[in-house]
Write a protein that holds these residues in place. Structure first.
Motif, short mmCIF file in Angstrom:
data_model
loop_
_atom_site.label_atom_id
_atom_site.label_comp_id
_atom_site.label_asym_id
_atom_site.label_seq_id
_atom_site.Cartn_x
_atom_site.Cartn_y
_atom_site.Cartn_z
N ARG A 48 -8.83 0.65 -15.34
CA ARG A 48 -8.85 -0.77 -14.94
C ARG A 48 -9.52 -0.94 -13.58
O ARG A 48 -10.28 -1.88 -13.36
N ASN B 5 -5.44 -18.38 -21.80
CA ASN B 5 -6.67 -18.28 -22.60
C ASN B 5 -6.78 -19.41 -23.64
O ASN B 5 -7.76 -19.45 -24.38
N GLY C 112 -8.96 -8.17 -22.78
CA GLY C 112 -8.18 -8.75 -23.88
C GLY C 112 -7.42 -9.99 -23.47
O GLY C 112 -6.56 -10.47 -24.21
N ASP D 36 1.32 -15.90 -22.94
CA ASP D 36 0.28 -16.17 -21.94
C ASP D 36 -0.67 -17.24 -22.51
O ASP D 36 -1.40 -16.99 -23.47
N ILE E 114 1.28 -3.12 -18.76
CA ILE E 114 0.77 -4.49 -18.96
C ILE E 114 1.89 -5.48 -18.67
O ILE E 114 1.69 -6.50 -18.00
N ARG F 87 -4.60 -17.80 -28.04
CA ARG F 87 -5.93 -18.38 -27.86
C ARG F 87 -6.10 -19.70 -28.61
O ARG F 87 -7.17 -20.29 -28.62
N VAL G 83 -1.09 -12.89 -25.93
CA VAL G 83 -2.16 -13.73 -25.38
C VAL G 83 -2.57 -14.72 -26.47
O VAL G 83 -3.22 -14.35 -27.44
N THR H 66 -3.08 -8.24 -16.54
CA THR H 66 -3.14 -6.92 -15.92
C THR H 66 -4.56 -6.52 -15.51
O THR H 66 -4.73 -5.69 -14.62
N GLN I 265 -4.77 -7.06 -31.36
CA GLN I 265 -5.03 -6.65 -29.97
C GLN I 265 -4.48 -7.64 -28.94
O GLN I 265 -4.46 -7.35 -27.75
N ALA I 266 -4.06 -8.82 -29.40
CA ALA I 266 -3.62 -9.84 -28.45
C ALA I 266 -2.13 -9.74 -28.13
O ALA I 266 -1.58 -10.62 -27.47
N VAL I 267 -1.48 -8.70 -28.62
CA VAL I 267 -0.08 -8.49 -28.25
C VAL I 267 0.03 -7.12 -27.58
O VAL I 267 -0.70 -6.20 -27.93
N SER I 268 0.91 -7.03 -26.60
CA SER I 268 1.09 -5.73 -25.94
C SER I 268 2.57 -5.46 -25.69
O SER I 268 3.32 -6.38 -25.34
N VAL J 152 4.09 -9.17 -24.55
CA VAL J 152 3.20 -10.22 -24.07
C VAL J 152 2.26 -10.58 -25.20
O VAL J 152 1.66 -9.69 -25.82
N PHE K 131 -5.36 -10.14 -20.97
CA PHE K 131 -4.11 -9.78 -20.30
C PHE K 131 -4.27 -9.87 -18.78
O PHE K 131 -5.24 -9.33 -18.23
#
Lengths: 394, 483
Positions: A74, B96, A43, B93, B21, B51, B49, A47, B13-16, B47, A45
């Motif tokens: 992972r 990407n 994704g 981040d 993580i 794009r 991500v 990690t 899905q691009a945030v956590s 976080v 990340f």
């Protein structure tokens, strides 16, 4: 080094200590992150990158973190392609690290992944992870082939080549046959080289298979093992000497990938490619043949000797070669990720304008065969042996 | 809608928010002592991500709406704390956001997203007959946007200056969610400020024609001769890049790599010449005039090929304290001599890049062990090089978070004032990379800058730290490493 330090237990402890120390030297530069083929499938990340895994392992070794199921997952999302290790600024033995941690995961009962457990069950029962019967192991032999009872060279077919992608093995043995090079083959008695089990941390069953193969090698009296498979040749070269010592069994043989044999025969003038094979090809360096064994020049030397072949290199080649996605148990447990990695590499091959993608490992051949079929890419696929055989006069 | 719901709605899905993580985003290249890290909220709670530029703008709007601090992050391949959160919040981040948007071969320019990696850019420019003018030694991983936001010099800086000199235009997203274009002097405040005034979403770079490079290696007997050599070399039309290392660095690298050092005394200057204009005989004469000699071609090739691997020596650390500063050519010899005197028990490695305008960007590597009990005390050694350089006209290299107290000296008073005004106008609540401008504050005394405390503390401890050596470990061949 003292005798005590050479004992397996002490050596394992030394390895663990060395790996813990190696983790401390991580420069956190991120070269591994950028070059890792599996990182993008997390994704985006951080990690999921090797750099983050090293940071986690540092904390884990020092007791500041625990292995959770997410971390186990992972740590299995790695093809052990060695690219991270090649680019590492501080030369951390990352693949040994990943494999050692996977062994630790298995010891703790937290792994391996479901598909890897199936491989193990099949290997335990049938001696190969495909669950094939021993009687089918030599099915690839053609009437032309005449293996001897005993010879200096023992062909080690390997499971993938024997049962799934036999063309490289078959062609290689045909070349030896036509040149009159004597060879033996122990079809039906050969066990899995244990590569998939070693890479996924299942050392107990790996040890059993390796022990059986070591007994076989000793029994045949062979001095050279020849295999078409990148995984087998890497394992036989790098892991077997260590395991032979650990198991107290002899292993006094030289291991050679078929590419090394062809180059020797070329240099000796015994192979004389003369029939033009008019193809524009690009060569994919298999990770376990190239980075693991340093065999970069050999395949290119063979290609250069075949009249009519024009080689177009992909931007990422030799040490920088991109993985096909099959190694390290990834294809077994994460087939979609493996397929996507193979397609990305296939795109690079197509972009060169070559009409044929050439490789020298049955795993890579299997990955690309599937990728070409699924994407309907307009490029052919060939083992290097096939081109070589085509260039030899009958 | 809560912040978390809004973030998940915007980024899927691009945030956590997963703690496992998030912990990957609480550090950069530097190894800071845990007690120091405990003084800031270095672990983010989110976080994202990104794009695309649109993602960046959305993330900033969200941050403004919910009053969440945002720390932009490229590859975090610098050790100044510029990509570490100081008040938790969101890490954005950007690695990407890595598309090459347009190449203009006629104007020798390229437009890129901030997460494009320098080495990838070089590879992508090659078919157009172009190449990067400058790049950092971390080119295989560091990003274009990150290097501009940190400020830096490196390979190619002898001819082309700093990264700032090769950026023609940038797009910057602000907290209001808008993206504006800045060029010329208008983009100056966004250089070196680590995203503290906005997040860069596009850069237009000037490129150079992709001419072949001819590497040369020259040994000079001492620092004065090396500086004299570089001063003259800088006026040579073919000179593209020049870096030097001291014999101590060569010894450490040789130990790490398991071979004989290229030099055993003096300085090794690694030169990259533009091949079509190269006059090697003239370089040899210049070296001779300075009391030096041109080394074997193999040494030159090895130095050039190893240009992206300055951290090899860390293998025998296992940690490394790094001091970094700019120094005019004329101050280099005195600084070098002072360093040798100040660090009597450390075989320090010194690496420097020549920069257009007559200065050197110097890195001093002092090996150490971050796990050792006295490491937090010995860390004060990292400030010794900068203090000594300051006596001879030197200046800090970059701010990040840890050196934000030196910002005025790094930016200059005019730029500093301008940045301060813009910060107030664009980000009055200090949400954009808090701590990168003005510094993070001590949690128990939020009127005192942590960065200033570090400077004071290290100044007091430096004399003691300089006397504390440690035992280097021996470099061993790893059994897992392959040929």
């Amino acid at each position: 080094m003292s005798t005590q330090e050479q004992s397996p237990t002490a050596r394992d402890a030394a390895l663990a200590k060395m790996l813990a120390e190696a983790v401390d030297t991580c420069a956190r530069c991120g070269f591994c992150k950028v070059s890792c083929p599996t990182y993008p499938f997390g994704g985006g990340f951080e990690t999921f990158s090797p750099r983050a895994k090293v940071a986690f392992l540092k904390d884990y070794f020092e007791g500041r973190d625990v292995l959770t199921p997410e971390w186990v997952d992972r740590l299995y999302r790695c093809t052990t392609c060695e690219r991270c290790q090649t680019v590492c600024q501080t030369a951390i033995p990352l693949v040994a690290l990943w494999e050692s941690v996977r062994a630790d995961i298995v010891t703790k009962g937290l792994g391996p992944m479901p598909a890897h457990k199936k491989l193990r069950a099949l290997a335990e029962k049938h001696g190969n992870p495909y669950g094939e019967s021993a009687s089918r192991q030599s099915q690839w032999l053609s009437p032309e082939h005449h293996p001897m009872e005993a010879a200096d060279i023992l062909i080690f077919g390997g499971c993938t080549a024997s049962y799934r992608m036999p063309s490289m093995l078959q062609t290689g043995v045909t070349i030896l046959t036509r040149l009159g090079v004597p060879y033996a083959y122990a079809g039906g008695e050969e066990h899995c080289c244990a590569s998939p089990l070693l890479r996924t941390g299942q050392l107990d069953v790996a040890g059993e298979l390796i022990g059986k193969n070591l007994d076989l090698f000793a029994r045949t009296g062979a001095r050279t093992l020849v295999t078409p498979c990148g995984g087998c040749s890497k394992t036989l070269k790098h892991d077997y000497p260590v395991w032979a010592e650990k198991l107290g069994k002899p292993f006094d043989v030289t291991v050679r990938h078929f590419s090394e044999v062809y180059v020797d025969l070329l240099r000796q003038g015994r192979i004389k490619p003369s029939v033009a094979v008019n193809k524009t090809v690009t060569f994919h360096d298999p990770c376990h043949v190239g980075r693991s064994q340093g065999l970069f020049d050999e395949p290119r030397e063979i290609l250069a000797a075949i009249p009519g072949i024009k080689l177009l290199e992909m931007p990422r080649c030799r040490e920088s070669s991109r993985c096909c996605g099959a190694g390290g148990g990834v294809k077994a447990n994460y087939p979609q990720m493996a397929a996507a990695i193979a397609r990305e590499r296939l795109d690079e091959a197509v972009a060169t304008g070559a009409d044929t993608l050439v490789t020298m490992c049955p795993f890579c051949q299997g990955s690309f065969s599937q990728a070409i079929k699924e994407s309907e890419a307009s490029i052919g696929l060939s083992g290097l042996e096939e081109l070589l055989l085509a260039s030899l006069r009958q | 809608m809560t912040y978390q719901e809004a973030a998940e709605h915007a980024f899927g899905q691009a945030v956590s928010f997963d703690p496992q993580i998030l912990r990957s985003y609480d550090h950069d290249l530097g190894e800071m002592p845990r007690p120091l890290m405990a003084l800031i909220q270095h672990r983010p709670h989110t976080v994202v991500v990104a794009r695309s530029a649109a993602d960046v703008a959305t993330a900033l709007s969200l941050a403004k709406r919910y009053d969440v601090p945002v720390t932009p992050r490229g590859q975090a391949s610098a050790g100044y704390g510029g990509a570490i959160p100081s008040r938790g919040g969101m890490v954005l981040d950007l690695s990407n956001c890595n598309r090459i948007l347009a190449v203009d071969a006629d104007k020798n320019t390229v437009d890129v997203e901030p997460g494009v990696v320098w080495e990838d850019l070089s590879r992508a420019l090659a078919p157009h007959g172009l190449d990067n003018r400058v790049c950092p030694t971390s080119a295989p991983s560091s990003t274009v946007g990150g290097w501009f936001a940190m400020g830096g010099v490196g390979i190619g800086s002898l001819r082309y200056g700093s990264i700032r000199d090769s950026v023609l235009e940038i797009d910057v997203a602000g907290l209001d969610g808008t993206i504006r274009t800045f060029a010329g002097a208008d983009m100056e405040p966004f250089h070196q400020t680590c995203g503290g005034l906005g997040v860069i979403t596009r850069l237009r770079l000037a490129c150079r024609p992709a001419e072949a490079i001819l590497p040369l290696a020259v040994r000079l007997p001492d620092a004065a001769a090396a500086a004299r050599f570089l001063e003259t070399l800088a006026t040579t039309p073919a000179a593209y890049s020049a870096s030097l290392v001291n014999a101590g660095y060569c010894a450490l690298r040789a130990q790490a790599e398991g071979h004989r050092p290229a030099i055993t005394s003096g300085f090794l200057v690694s030169i990259a010449l533009l091949a079509p204009q190269a006059d090697t005989a003239a370089i040899a004469r210049l070296a001779s005039d300075c009391g030096g000699e041109v080394l074997d071609d193999a040494v030159a090739a090895q130095e050039w090929e190893g240009r992206y691997y300055p951290m090899r020596i860390k293998k025998i650390g296992p940690s490394a304290l790094v001091g970094e500063f700019f120094i005019p050519f004329e101050g280099f010899a005195a600084t070098s001599a002072d360093l040798t005197a100040a660090l009597p028990d450390d075989a320090f490695g010194l690496e420097a890049f020549a920069v257009r305008g007559g200065k050197l960007a110097v890195l001093v590597y002092i090996l150490d062990d971050a796990k050792a009990l006295l490491y937090p005390l010995r860390m004060a050694k990292a400030m010794i090089p900068l203090r000594l350089a300051a006596r001879h006209g030197g200046a800090p290299y970059a701010t990040g978070m840890w050196f934000s107290a030196l910002a005025k000296g790094i930016y200059g008073p005019d730029k500093y004032e301008r940045i301060a005004r813009l910060k107030t106008a664009r980000d009055s609540r200090d949400l954009l990379n808090p701590g990168s401008i003005g510094g993070p504050w001590l949690p128990f005394l939020p009127i005192i800058s942590l960065s200033r405390c570090i400077l004071w503390g290290t100044a007091c401890l430096a004399p003691l730290a300089a006397r504390l050596s440690y035992t280097r470990r021996r470099a061993t061949k790893h059994p897992g490493a392959t040929a």
